[in-house]
Design a protein around this motif. Sequence first.
Motif, PDB file in Angstrom:
ATOM      1  N   ASN A  82      33.150  39.719  38.268  1.00  0.00           N
ATOM      2  CA  ASN A  82      33.574  38.385  38.174  1.00  0.00           C
ATOM      3  C   ASN A  82      35.002  38.178  38.693  1.00  0.00           C
ATOM      4  O   ASN A  82      35.269  38.954  39.070  1.00  0.00           O
ATOM      5  N   GLY A  83      35.305  36.815  38.705  1.00  0.00           N
ATOM      6  CA  GLY A  83      36.583  36.709  39.413  1.00  0.00           C
ATOM      7  C   GLY A  83      37.820  37.051  38.287  1.00  0.00           C
ATOM      8  O   GLY A  83      39.012  37.121  39.011  1.00  0.00           O
ATOM      9  N   SER A  84      37.605  37.367  37.230  1.00  0.00           N
ATOM     10  CA  SER A  84      38.635  38.107  36.456  1.00  0.00           C
ATOM     11  C   SER A  84      38.796  39.549  36.492  1.00  0.00           C
ATOM     12  O   SER A  84      39.825  39.969  35.572  1.00  0.00           O
ATOM     13  N   GLY A  85      38.086  40.138  37.245  1.00  0.00           N
ATOM     14  CA  GLY A  85      38.275  41.566  37.302  1.00  0.00           C
ATOM     15  C   GLY A  85      37.546  42.434  36.226  1.00  0.00           C
ATOM     16  O   GLY A  85      37.596  43.612  36.390  1.00  0.00           O
ATOM     17  N   LEU A 160      29.521  38.377  41.578  1.00  0.00           N
ATOM     18  CA  LEU A 160      30.416  38.972  42.918  1.00  0.00           C
ATOM     19  C   LEU A 160      29.708  40.216  43.063  1.00  0.00           C
ATOM     20  O   LEU A 160      29.804  41.039  42.226  1.00  0.00           O
ATOM     21  N   ILE A 161      29.429  40.744  44.285  1.00  0.00           N
ATOM     22  CA  ILE A 161      29.210  42.001  44.761  1.00  0.00           C
ATOM     23  C   ILE A 161      30.412  42.659  45.627  1.00  0.00           C
ATOM     24  O   ILE A 161      30.630  41.825  46.599  1.00  0.00           O
ATOM     25  N   TYR A 166      37.820  47.831  45.118  1.00  0.00           N
ATOM     26  CA  TYR A 166      38.076  46.788  43.915  1.00  0.00           C
ATOM     27  C   TYR A 166      39.237  46.008  44.378  1.00  0.00           C
ATOM     28  O   TYR A 166      40.291  46.667  45.123  1.00  0.00           O
ATOM     29  N   PRO A 167      39.293  44.861  44.303  1.00  0.00           N
ATOM     30  CA  PRO A 167      40.383  43.854  44.897  1.00  0.00           C
ATOM     31  C   PRO A 167      41.669  44.403  45.168  1.00  0.00           C
ATOM     32  O   PRO A 167      42.396  44.729  44.298  1.00  0.00           O
ATOM     33  N   GLY A 168      41.914  44.871  46.398  1.00  0.00           N
ATOM     34  CA  GLY A 168      43.197  45.160  46.733  1.00  0.00           C
ATOM     35  C   GLY A 168      43.451  46.756  46.268  1.00  0.00           C
ATOM     36  O   GLY A 168      44.670  47.247  47.048  1.00  0.00           O
TER      37      GLY A 168
END
Length: 268
Positions: A82-85, A160-161, A166-168
């Motif tokens: 999700n958008g919170s990691g 989210l896929i 992992y973001p960044g």
Amino acid sequence: LSAVSRSGSDERSDGRLLLRAVGGRRSGHVTRREADVARVFNGSSQYLSNTSFATMTFPCTISAWFWTTNSGALQRVASIANGSGHVLASLLVNYGGAGTIAAQMYDGSINAFSTASGVGLNTWHHAAAVVESNGVTMYLDGAAATKTTYSGPSISGMSLIQVGYYPGTQYLNGREAFLAIHSAALAADEIASLGQKLNGVPCGVHPSRIRPESLVACWPLGGFDGDHDGDIWANAYNLTAYNSPTWDESPAVLYSAGPLWLPAFTIS
């Protein structure tokens, strides 16, 4: 494999027999197919994602074939997040040390890992994370690790896929193919079928043959379905590529065809 009675096969230079399709998914004339293309990631910036996936919850299974060239860096194969990691289900290479892989569930409070060892460099492995409301289990090449249990997890917004990162951070350095997500906790024998090998060559059952009623999406990431990042199952959750990940044609992944497809040839 000693003979193929109809056209539709060839021999690799290394002597490995490749069984190719006669027809295709739409014509329904396949028993085994070859995906001789996979997505290749550089370990520093390349990834795939979908930001509007079906909202997922427990139970679920995320699975994929992967290949890594780095025994030190922590790398993500794929995640439902999700958008919170937070992650409902994630696969991490080199978590806990070189040659390991872990299945993770993280809800912002509970951070649970089930870990397996035996990840070799420059070779295909099959990974699957089975995540339930009471625990997470890692499968490597069809074999289950110890289930890590928890109670009372709280998740939301898991739509989210994230593929190969992992973001960044935690970018995959290697290849990936046949990513699939089921809205069910697949059983050990089902995952063993997905992760089969023949003389070290991946030859698992296609995800569409395993509980198709609960298969949410499937991304071959190349091969017989073409060099694209499309969802061939629901045709609704295509992935977007960032920073130009490439394609690679070797080695092949062989896999069984989907349900109700008719034989294209016989083997004697």
